[in-house]
Design a protein around this motif. Structure first.
Motif, PDB file in Angstrom:
ATOM      1  N   ILE A 180      -6.074  -5.630   4.829  1.00  0.00           N
ATOM      2  CA  ILE A 180      -4.917  -6.380   5.292  1.00  0.00           C
ATOM      3  C   ILE A 180      -4.936  -7.768   4.653  1.00  0.00           C
ATOM      4  O   ILE A 180      -5.977  -8.408   4.578  1.00  0.00           O
ATOM      5  N   ALA A 184      -6.436   4.409   4.158  1.00  0.00           N
ATOM      6  CA  ALA A 184      -6.551   3.108   4.827  1.00  0.00           C
ATOM      7  C   ALA A 184      -7.931   2.499   4.653  1.00  0.00           C
ATOM      8  O   ALA A 184      -8.072   1.278   4.530  1.00  0.00           O
ATOM      9  N   CYS A 237      -0.455  -4.327   3.599  1.00  0.00           N
ATOM     10  CA  CYS A 237      -1.562  -3.436   3.254  1.00  0.00           C
ATOM     11  C   CYS A 237      -1.756  -3.534   1.746  1.00  0.00           C
ATOM     12  O   CYS A 237      -0.827  -3.245   0.985  1.00  0.00           O
ATOM     13  N   CYS A 264       0.201   0.497  13.165  1.00  0.00           N
ATOM     14  CA  CYS A 264       1.044  -0.026  12.095  1.00  0.00           C
ATOM     15  C   CYS A 264       2.523   0.162  12.441  1.00  0.00           C
ATOM     16  O   CYS A 264       2.959   1.294  12.706  1.00  0.00           O
ATOM     17  N   LEU A 273      -7.638  -1.707   8.008  1.00  0.00           N
ATOM     18  CA  LEU A 273      -6.307  -1.271   8.381  1.00  0.00           C
ATOM     19  C   LEU A 273      -6.378  -0.389   9.613  1.00  0.00           C
ATOM     20  O   LEU A 273      -7.291   0.394   9.785  1.00  0.00           O
ATOM     21  N   CYS A 290      -3.966   2.303  11.136  1.00  0.00           N
ATOM     22  CA  CYS A 290      -2.725   3.057  10.961  1.00  0.00           C
ATOM     23  C   CYS A 290      -2.020   3.339  12.282  1.00  0.00           C
ATOM     24  O   CYS A 290      -0.792   3.350  12.338  1.00  0.00           O
TER      25      CYS A 290
END
Length: 231
Positions: free
Chosen positions: A36, A31, A107, A11, A6, A8
């Motif tokens: 994903i 995260a 997520c 995002c 991930l 962030c």
């Protein structure tokens, strides 16, 4: 389906999802525990009756929560929009199908990982509770919309709800968005025929309240007048 780490910082829902309640360092730690997952339209995230040990926040796309009646007819119970949370956090089994309405990205965390994060970060628990309350309210509005008698009010109400869901602002809906639902899905959701849905959309366009472009594109030309049809 694909999986990966991930990010962030990139995002698109980092300021709206439940994890936005965390400090940057806490968010990065969370995260690292997740991954994903991408879904194509029509793919199932969770299936009714299957053991569900995962939870997810929708990053992009749209999901539907459905069940089937005794005659095998699909009933859409709720919609999940970007920043929405799905998965049964405190129960090991899912009771409904959760299916991608459009190509979607999420997520995903295991239930154990998220429960551990909630213990460490009380702010996350509060944010998830707020998110659950918001989604209950949205589902109640959807149920009320289905119960309206007038087809015009039903279709106008759905467009207003979709506009709000597509917006990144809490103050107003998105001016332009793509409908995640097909005409058939809208008809099933609102208790109308496909022909009635098409007629109502055409009537709204003829009045200058909306403009349609492409297969599903909607421009909200007169959102206040659309809202007045719902009241």
């Amino acid at each position: 389906m694909s999986a990966g780490g991930l990010g962030c910082a990139e995002c698109p829902v980092r300021d709206r999802a439940a994890c936005s309640a965390l400090e940057p360092q806490e968010r990065e730690e969370l995260a690292r525990a997740g991954r994903i997952r991408t879904l194509k339209r029509g793919e199932t995230l969770f299936a009714a009756g299957d053991r569900n040990d995962a939870c997810a926040t929708l990053i992009e796309g749209a999901l539907k929560v459905t069940s089937f009646d005794s005659q095998g007819v699909e009933r859409i119970l709720a919609l999940v929009h970007p920043s929405g949370f799905t998965g049964e956090l405190f129960a090991p089994f899912t009771h409904h199908d959760v299916v991608a309405l459009t190509d979607s990205r999420l997520c995903v965390f295991s239930r154990a990982q998220l429960e551990s994060a909630i213990e460490r970060y009380p702010a996350l628990a509060q944010a998830l509770l707020r998110r659950s309350q918001e989604e209950i309210h949205e589902t109640r509005e959807l149920i009320e919309l289905m119960g309206r008698r007038g087809a015009a009010g039903k279709v106008a109400g759905l467009l207003v709800a979709m506009s709000r869901a597509a917006s990144t602002s809490p103050c107003h809906g998105a001016q332009s968005f793509d409908l995640p639902l097909t005409r058939g899905e809208i008809a099933g959701l609102l208790g109308l025929t496909i022909e009635t849905v098409s007629r109502q959309l055409g009537a709204l366009e003829a009045k200058g309240l909306i403009a349609r472009h492409g297969a599903r594109g909607i421009d909200m030309r007169q959102p206040r007048q659309l809202e007045a049809l719902v009241d």
